[in-house]
Design a protein around this motif. Structure first.
Motif, mmCIF file in Angstrom:
data_model
loop_
_atom_site.group_PDB
_atom_site.id
_atom_site.type_symbol
_atom_site.label_atom_id
_atom_site.label_comp_id
_atom_site.label_asym_id
_atom_site.label_seq_id
_atom_site.Cartn_x
_atom_site.Cartn_y
_atom_site.Cartn_z
ATOM 1 N N GLN A 155 0.865 -1.177 0.000
ATOM 2 C CA GLN A 155 0.000 0.000 0.000
ATOM 3 C C GLN A 155 0.903 1.229 0.000
ATOM 4 O O GLN A 155 2.120 1.094 0.017
ATOM 5 C CB GLN A 155 -0.953 -0.027 1.199
ATOM 6 N N THR A 156 0.326 2.405 -0.011
ATOM 7 C CA THR A 156 1.149 3.619 -0.060
ATOM 8 C C THR A 156 1.878 3.826 1.270
ATOM 9 O O THR A 156 1.392 3.381 2.319
ATOM 10 C CB THR A 156 0.292 4.868 -0.337
ATOM 11 N N PRO A 157 3.009 4.520 1.238
ATOM 12 C CA PRO A 157 3.716 4.799 2.497
ATOM 13 C C PRO A 157 2.846 5.517 3.532
ATOM 14 O O PRO A 157 2.937 5.215 4.727
ATOM 15 C CB PRO A 157 4.896 5.669 2.060
ATOM 16 N N ASP A 158 1.991 6.438 3.093
ATOM 17 C CA ASP A 158 1.117 7.137 4.041
ATOM 18 C C ASP A 158 0.139 6.179 4.717
ATOM 19 O O ASP A 158 -0.085 6.259 5.927
ATOM 20 C CB ASP A 158 0.334 8.260 3.346
ATOM 21 N N ARG A 159 -0.431 5.283 3.950
ATOM 22 C CA ARG A 159 -1.367 4.302 4.538
ATOM 23 C C ARG A 159 -0.634 3.343 5.464
ATOM 24 O O ARG A 159 -1.158 2.961 6.507
ATOM 25 C CB ARG A 159 -2.120 3.559 3.456
ATOM 26 N N ILE A 160 0.579 2.956 5.070
ATOM 27 C CA ILE A 160 1.369 2.075 5.943
ATOM 28 C C ILE A 160 1.659 2.792 7.258
ATOM 29 O O ILE A 160 1.486 2.217 8.338
ATOM 30 C CB ILE A 160 2.676 1.643 5.250
ATOM 31 N N ALA A 161 2.092 4.051 7.184
ATOM 32 C CA ALA A 161 2.389 4.820 8.397
ATOM 33 C C ALA A 161 1.153 4.957 9.273
ATOM 34 O O ALA A 161 1.232 4.802 10.503
ATOM 35 C CB ALA A 161 2.964 6.185 8.037
ATOM 36 N N ASP A 162 0.006 5.246 8.677
ATOM 37 C CA ASP A 162 -1.238 5.345 9.447
ATOM 38 C C ASP A 162 -1.562 4.029 10.135
ATOM 39 O O ASP A 162 -1.983 3.999 11.306
ATOM 40 C CB ASP A 162 -2.404 5.756 8.545
ATOM 41 N N THR A 163 -1.375 2.918 9.431
ATOM 42 C CA THR A 163 -1.633 1.593 9.997
ATOM 43 C C THR A 163 -0.674 1.310 11.146
ATOM 44 O O THR A 163 -1.080 0.790 12.193
ATOM 45 C CB THR A 163 -1.518 0.502 8.908
ATOM 46 N N VAL A 164 0.595 1.656 10.980
ATOM 47 C CA VAL A 164 1.578 1.440 12.041
ATOM 48 C C VAL A 164 1.197 2.237 13.286
ATOM 49 O O VAL A 164 1.213 1.699 14.403
ATOM 50 C CB VAL A 164 3.009 1.786 11.569
ATOM 51 N N VAL A 165 0.820 3.493 13.126
ATOM 52 C CA VAL A 165 0.420 4.310 14.275
ATOM 53 C C VAL A 165 -0.777 3.678 14.979
ATOM 54 O O VAL A 165 -0.790 3.548 16.216
ATOM 55 C CB VAL A 165 0.118 5.764 13.859
ATOM 56 N N ALA A 166 -1.778 3.257 14.226
ATOM 57 C CA ALA A 166 -2.975 2.657 14.821
ATOM 58 C C ALA A 166 -2.636 1.356 15.557
ATOM 59 O O ALA A 166 -3.104 1.135 16.686
ATOM 60 C CB ALA A 166 -4.022 2.402 13.739
ATOM 61 N N CYS A 167 -1.825 0.521 14.949
ATOM 62 C CA CYS A 167 -1.438 -0.743 15.593
ATOM 63 C C CYS A 167 -0.604 -0.495 16.837
ATOM 64 O O CYS A 167 -0.769 -1.176 17.857
ATOM 65 C CB CYS A 167 -0.685 -1.635 14.611
ATOM 66 N N TRP A 168 0.305 0.477 16.757
ATOM 67 C CA TRP A 168 1.140 0.814 17.910
ATOM 68 C C TRP A 168 0.266 1.265 19.080
ATOM 69 O O TRP A 168 0.471 0.855 20.224
ATOM 70 C CB TRP A 168 2.137 1.888 17.498
ATOM 71 N N ARG A 169 -0.731 2.080 18.801
ATOM 72 C CA ARG A 169 -1.650 2.525 19.847
ATOM 73 C C ARG A 169 -2.409 1.334 20.437
ATOM 74 O O ARG A 169 -2.576 1.245 21.655
ATOM 75 C CB ARG A 169 -2.637 3.550 19.300
ATOM 76 N N ASP A 170 -2.866 0.425 19.579
ATOM 77 C CA ASP A 170 -3.591 -0.757 20.055
ATOM 78 C C ASP A 170 -2.720 -1.611 20.960
ATOM 79 O O ASP A 170 -3.163 -2.084 22.014
ATOM 80 C CB ASP A 170 -4.097 -1.597 18.879
ATOM 81 N N VAL A 171 -1.474 -1.831 20.563
ATOM 82 C CA VAL A 171 -0.553 -2.634 21.369
ATOM 83 C C VAL A 171 -0.284 -1.944 22.704
ATOM 84 O O VAL A 171 -0.256 -2.586 23.756
ATOM 85 C CB VAL A 171 0.767 -2.903 20.593
ATOM 86 N N ALA A 172 -0.118 -0.629 22.683
ATOM 87 C CA ALA A 172 0.125 0.125 23.917
ATOM 88 C C ALA A 172 -1.081 0.039 24.853
ATOM 89 O O ALA A 172 -0.922 -0.147 26.072
ATOM 90 C CB ALA A 172 0.457 1.577 23.590
ATOM 91 N N GLU A 173 -2.277 0.156 24.296
ATOM 92 C CA GLU A 173 -3.482 0.058 25.118
ATOM 93 C C GLU A 173 -3.617 -1.327 25.726
ATOM 94 O O GLU A 173 -3.971 -1.465 26.906
ATOM 95 C CB GLU A 173 -4.718 0.402 24.284
ATOM 96 N N LEU A 174 -3.346 -2.361 24.959
ATOM 97 C CA LEU A 174 -3.406 -3.729 25.461
ATOM 98 C C LEU A 174 -2.381 -3.939 26.569
ATOM 99 O O LEU A 174 -2.676 -4.529 27.612
ATOM 100 C CB LEU A 174 -3.183 -4.726 24.317
ATOM 101 N N ALA A 175 -1.171 -3.441 26.380
ATOM 102 C CA ALA A 175 -0.126 -3.577 27.391
ATOM 103 C C ALA A 175 -0.518 -2.847 28.676
ATOM 104 O O ALA A 175 -0.310 -3.359 29.785
ATOM 105 C CB ALA A 175 1.200 -3.045 26.857
ATOM 106 N N ALA A 176 -1.088 -1.661 28.538
ATOM 107 C CA ALA A 176 -1.514 -0.890 29.707
ATOM 108 C C ALA A 176 -2.629 -1.624 30.453
ATOM 109 O O ALA A 176 -2.622 -1.692 31.692
ATOM 110 C CB ALA A 176 -1.977 0.505 29.290
ATOM 111 N N ARG A 177 -3.561 -2.202 29.723
ATOM 112 C CA ARG A 177 -4.669 -2.948 30.323
ATOM 113 C C ARG A 177 -4.126 -4.165 31.087
ATOM 114 O O ARG A 177 -4.527 -4.420 32.211
ATOM 115 C CB ARG A 177 -5.652 -3.380 29.241
ATOM 116 N N ARG A 178 -3.212 -4.891 30.468
ATOM 117 C CA ARG A 178 -2.620 -6.062 31.130
ATOM 118 C C ARG A 178 -1.848 -5.661 32.384
ATOM 119 O O ARG A 178 -1.883 -6.360 33.388
ATOM 120 C CB ARG A 178 -1.705 -6.810 30.166
#
Length: 182
Positions: A155-178
């Motif tokens: 996909q485009t670099p912008d879409r990849i970057a957006d996906t990475v930011v969203a996934c990073w936030r999800d992983v951080a939220e999961l880690a904080a919850r745990r």
């Protein structure tokens, strides 16, 4: 906009996956410091790669130590860091975790054909397309006990970057919850 709550994100993958482009874009989106691990290679490593010779683990050891130490130095001063680094093997990621602290990994993943096309299209990079095969063989995908995620680079670099930011936030939220549950 502040970044997810990990002191560092390592955007990893083989040559041609877009590590530098995506990591820089992610850093900009979340207000983090961008670092490129390629900047920490000694001249001898760069010369080997430019000549088409794959690096050995012995070649990589001081480089990974320097990168991990820089992560630790920057995050200890309060900076959040997004690092572009191949980090192909679990052992390499272990060094970055041991030296660099609270690290999350984003594996940029794509087909060998797409990666080869991207390498062939770029100019002025020391890494020749002939080393892609050795990198694909060396790549050890993230394991279930490693903090991180994979993103498809078709996909485009912008879409990849957006996906990475969203996934990073999800992983951080999961880690904080745990963390709160324990």
């Amino acid at each position: 906009m502040s970044g997810p709550q990990f002191s560092a994100l390592v955007v990893m993958g083989v040559s041609g996956s877009g590590k530098t482009t995506v990591a820089a874009a992610v850093a900009e989106r979340v207000g983090a410091l961008f670092l490129d691990a390629d900047d920490f290679h000694p001249a001898s490593n760069t010369a080997k790669m430019a000549a088409g010779t794959p690096l050995t683990d012995a070649d990589r050891a001081p480089w990974l130590a320097a990168v991990g130490d820089e992560l630790a130095r920057r995050t200890a001063s309060g900076a959040q860091v997004v690092l572009a680094c191949s980090a192909l093997k679990r052992a390499y990621r272990d060094v970055l975790r041991e030296r660099g602290g609270d690290v999350c990994f984003a594996l940029l993943d794509g087909s060998p054909e797409l990666l080869a096309d991207r390498i062939g299209a770029r100019a002025g990079h020391f890494m020749p397309a002939t080393l892609l095969g050795s990198q694909l063989v060396a790549l050890e995908r993230l394991q279930p006990d490693e903090t991180g995620f994979s993103v498809d680079v078709a996909q485009t670099p912008d879409r990849i970057a957006d996906t990475v930011v969203a996934c990073w936030r999800d992983v951080a939220e999961l880690a904080a919850r745990r963390s709160r549950e324990t």
